[in-house]
Design an enzyme around this catalytic site. Sequence first.
Site, PDB file in Angstrom:
ATOM      1  N   HIS A 121       0.881  -1.181   0.000  1.00 27.91           N
ATOM      2  CA  HIS A 121       0.000   0.000   0.000  1.00 27.91           C
ATOM      3  C   HIS A 121       0.920   1.233   0.000  1.00 27.91           C
ATOM      4  O   HIS A 121       2.014   1.190   0.569  1.00 27.91           O
ATOM      5  CB  HIS A 121      -0.816  -0.061   1.291  1.00 27.91           C
ATOM      6  CG  HIS A 121      -1.897   0.954   1.447  1.00 27.91           C
ATOM      7  ND1 HIS A 121      -1.642   2.269   1.745  1.00 27.91           N
ATOM      8  CD2 HIS A 121      -3.243   0.842   1.378  1.00 27.91           C
ATOM      9  CE1 HIS A 121      -2.790   2.926   1.858  1.00 27.91           C
ATOM     10  NE2 HIS A 121      -3.780   2.081   1.630  1.00 27.91           N
ATOM     11  N   ASP A 198       2.860  -4.760   8.145  1.00 28.16           N
ATOM     12  CA  ASP A 198       1.659  -3.939   8.002  1.00 28.16           C
ATOM     13  C   ASP A 198       0.458  -4.892   8.069  1.00 28.16           C
ATOM     14  O   ASP A 198       0.172  -5.610   7.112  1.00 28.16           O
ATOM     15  CB  ASP A 198       1.733  -3.195   6.662  1.00 28.16           C
ATOM     16  CG  ASP A 198       0.424  -2.510   6.284  1.00 28.16           C
ATOM     17  OD1 ASP A 198      -0.571  -2.645   7.020  1.00 28.16           O
ATOM     18  OD2 ASP A 198       0.405  -1.848   5.231  1.00 28.16           O
ATOM     19  N   GLN A 201      -4.619  -5.105   6.680  1.00 24.76           N
ATOM     20  CA  GLN A 201      -5.581  -5.911   5.925  1.00 24.76           C
ATOM     21  C   GLN A 201      -5.704  -7.321   6.508  1.00 24.76           C
ATOM     22  O   GLN A 201      -6.613  -8.060   6.137  1.00 24.76           O
ATOM     23  CB  GLN A 201      -5.120  -5.981   4.465  1.00 24.76           C
ATOM     24  CG  GLN A 201      -6.220  -6.138   3.453  1.00 24.76           C
ATOM     25  CD  GLN A 201      -7.219  -5.004   3.454  1.00 24.76           C
ATOM     26  OE1 GLN A 201      -8.414  -5.265   3.467  1.00 24.76           O
ATOM     27  NE2 GLN A 201      -6.776  -3.765   3.446  1.00 24.76           N
ATOM     28  N   LYS A 224     -10.706  -0.733  10.263  1.00 21.67           N
ATOM     29  CA  LYS A 224     -10.899  -1.905   9.402  1.00 21.67           C
ATOM     30  C   LYS A 224     -11.330  -3.130  10.204  1.00 21.67           C
ATOM     31  O   LYS A 224     -11.594  -4.183   9.635  1.00 21.67           O
ATOM     32  CB  LYS A 224      -9.617  -2.195   8.620  1.00 21.67           C
ATOM     33  CG  LYS A 224      -9.364  -1.136   7.550  1.00 21.67           C
ATOM     34  CD  LYS A 224      -8.149  -1.393   6.697  1.00 21.67           C
ATOM     35  CE  LYS A 224      -8.008  -0.260   5.695  1.00 21.67           C
ATOM     36  NZ  LYS A 224      -6.767  -0.324   4.927  1.00 21.67           N
ATOM     37  N   CYS A 362      -4.648   2.493  -3.715  1.00 18.17           N
ATOM     38  CA  CYS A 362      -3.430   2.969  -3.052  1.00 18.17           C
ATOM     39  C   CYS A 362      -2.271   2.005  -3.280  1.00 18.17           C
ATOM     40  O   CYS A 362      -1.439   1.801  -2.393  1.00 18.17           O
ATOM     41  CB  CYS A 362      -3.620   3.183  -1.544  1.00 18.17           C
ATOM     42  SG  CYS A 362      -4.847   4.402  -1.152  1.00 18.17           S
TER      43      CYS A 362
HETATM   44  C1  LIG Z   1      -5.776   0.469   4.729  1.00 21.72           C
HETATM   45  C2  LIG Z   1      -4.364   0.062   4.616  1.00 21.72           C
HETATM   46  C3  LIG Z   1      -3.337   0.910   5.013  1.00 21.72           C
HETATM   47  C4  LIG Z   1      -3.569   2.317   5.499  1.00 21.72           C
HETATM   48  O1  LIG Z   1      -4.366   2.334   6.630  1.00 21.72           O
HETATM   49  P1  LIG Z   1      -4.909   3.731   7.209  1.00 21.72           P
HETATM   50  O2  LIG Z   1      -6.007   3.300   8.117  1.00 21.72           O
HETATM   51  O3  LIG Z   1      -5.412   4.507   6.019  1.00 21.72           O
HETATM   52  O4  LIG Z   1      -3.788   4.405   7.885  1.00 21.72           O
HETATM   53  C5  LIG Z   1      -2.040   0.449   4.918  1.00 21.72           C
HETATM   54  N1  LIG Z   1      -1.770  -0.788   4.468  1.00 21.72           N
HETATM   55  C6  LIG Z   1      -2.733  -1.639   4.078  1.00 21.72           C
HETATM   56  C7  LIG Z   1      -2.368  -3.011   3.620  1.00 21.72           C
HETATM   57  C8  LIG Z   1      -4.066  -1.234   4.124  1.00 21.72           C
HETATM   58  O5  LIG Z   1      -5.019  -2.078   3.739  1.00 21.72           O
END
Ligand SMILES: *Cc1c(COP(=O)(O)O)cnc(C)c1O
Length: 404
Positions: A121, A198, A201, A224, A362
């Site tokens: 992302h 990260d 997701q 999320k 993104c």
């Molecule tokens: C949504 C997402 C982000 C960014 O998250 P924010 O809540 O916008 O800070 C980063 N990495 C992944 C894989 C995402 O799905």
Amino acid sequence: MLDIQKIRADFPILSQKVNGKPLVYFDNGATSQKPQVVIDAISKYYQEINANIHRGVHTLSQLATDAYEVSRGKIQNHINAKHAHEVIFTSGTTHGINAVANGFAAFLKPGDEVMVSALEHHSNIVPWQMLCEKTGAALKVIPMNENGELIMSEYDKLLSTKTKIVTVNHISNALGTINPIKEMIDKAHEVGAAILIDGAQATPHLKPDVQALNCDFYVFSGHKICGPTGIGILYGKEEWLRKLPPYQGGGEMIATVTFEKTTYADLPHKFEAGTPNIADGIVLGTAIDYLNEIGFDNIAKYEHELLEYATEKLLEIEGLKIFGTAKEKTSVISFNINGIHPYDIGTIIDKLGIAVRTGHHCAQPIMDFFQIPGTIRASFAFYNTKEEIDTMVEAVKKAQMMLS
Ligand SMILES: *Cc1c(COP(=O)(O)O)cnc(C)c1O
């Protein structure tokens, strides 16, 4: 077995109509919907205990502080962190990544390497590029194959003692690929590199165990996982959080301040400058309780059924191509139809009440890899149904007819 109708009743928005049609919400990869317990917990906080934390001796301040710290403890248990002070409240994944990337400037010099993956992302690319610009370190990229899987033999080749930090998502938001992060973490450690995962997701679909994974950092967003926006978590191993300089200076994060020198507060406060998002920090604990009551094993199993069902139904549409066909995948389907722009399909099916994401998600480098402007992305949560998938498939067919 999950009682989906009972679960759906927990989410007031799901019974809404959009453009005169029952809402079919398949944009869970962008943000999840919120159950009534979460919505209620937000107003309960403001109605009953609103006060600033860690500052006052008065009763409300104590109640708010206690609730905030109880929530931190819930998150510690949820991700199996060794210590509560390894759990830092942030405003979200983006904030967590920036905090680590900024801090790492203190450790890097020209010639060092920072490694990201081709599946990231933008929020897990740009902060590292900024770090490299600032320090003269080089950015390396782990490539992927046509299925949207990272190529592990290339990762092996890229890793060396020059690698100072590796950063990779647990699950790709654009393609749904589940990355082999345990293997990647162990390999990063073999060359002495730190590794950040990260989990934005992944956390909607599974319960990460940061000690079993042995990652150095793990970040995710509240919104999320059925929680509010503006709150997220940075987990860091204690030894790393002690070494890492703070991201922001201000109140709450200091031990002593004079004009000659400031000393920082202990963990976790060193990374929580200023008045935090108290209400949403507390409510994130409520959201995690809610999900654990449903059970992540149940969630993963049911979402996998939705993924298989939708994949099969969508592939019956002529000219439809799915991007991201990794062996290990979560309930995200990115697709296009021959000769039709994803935005046009998204716009038509929105008129039919169906919310999907269209665009580059993104993750422009992934779109460049496939040489497409974007995709239509349907991402499913445990409150979605097969009937909703049927509705979407019919709507996509209708849009295809109108547009060709
Ligand atoms: C949504 C997402 C982000 C960014 O998250 P924010 O809540 O916008 O800070 C980063 N990495 C992944 C894989 C995402 O799905």
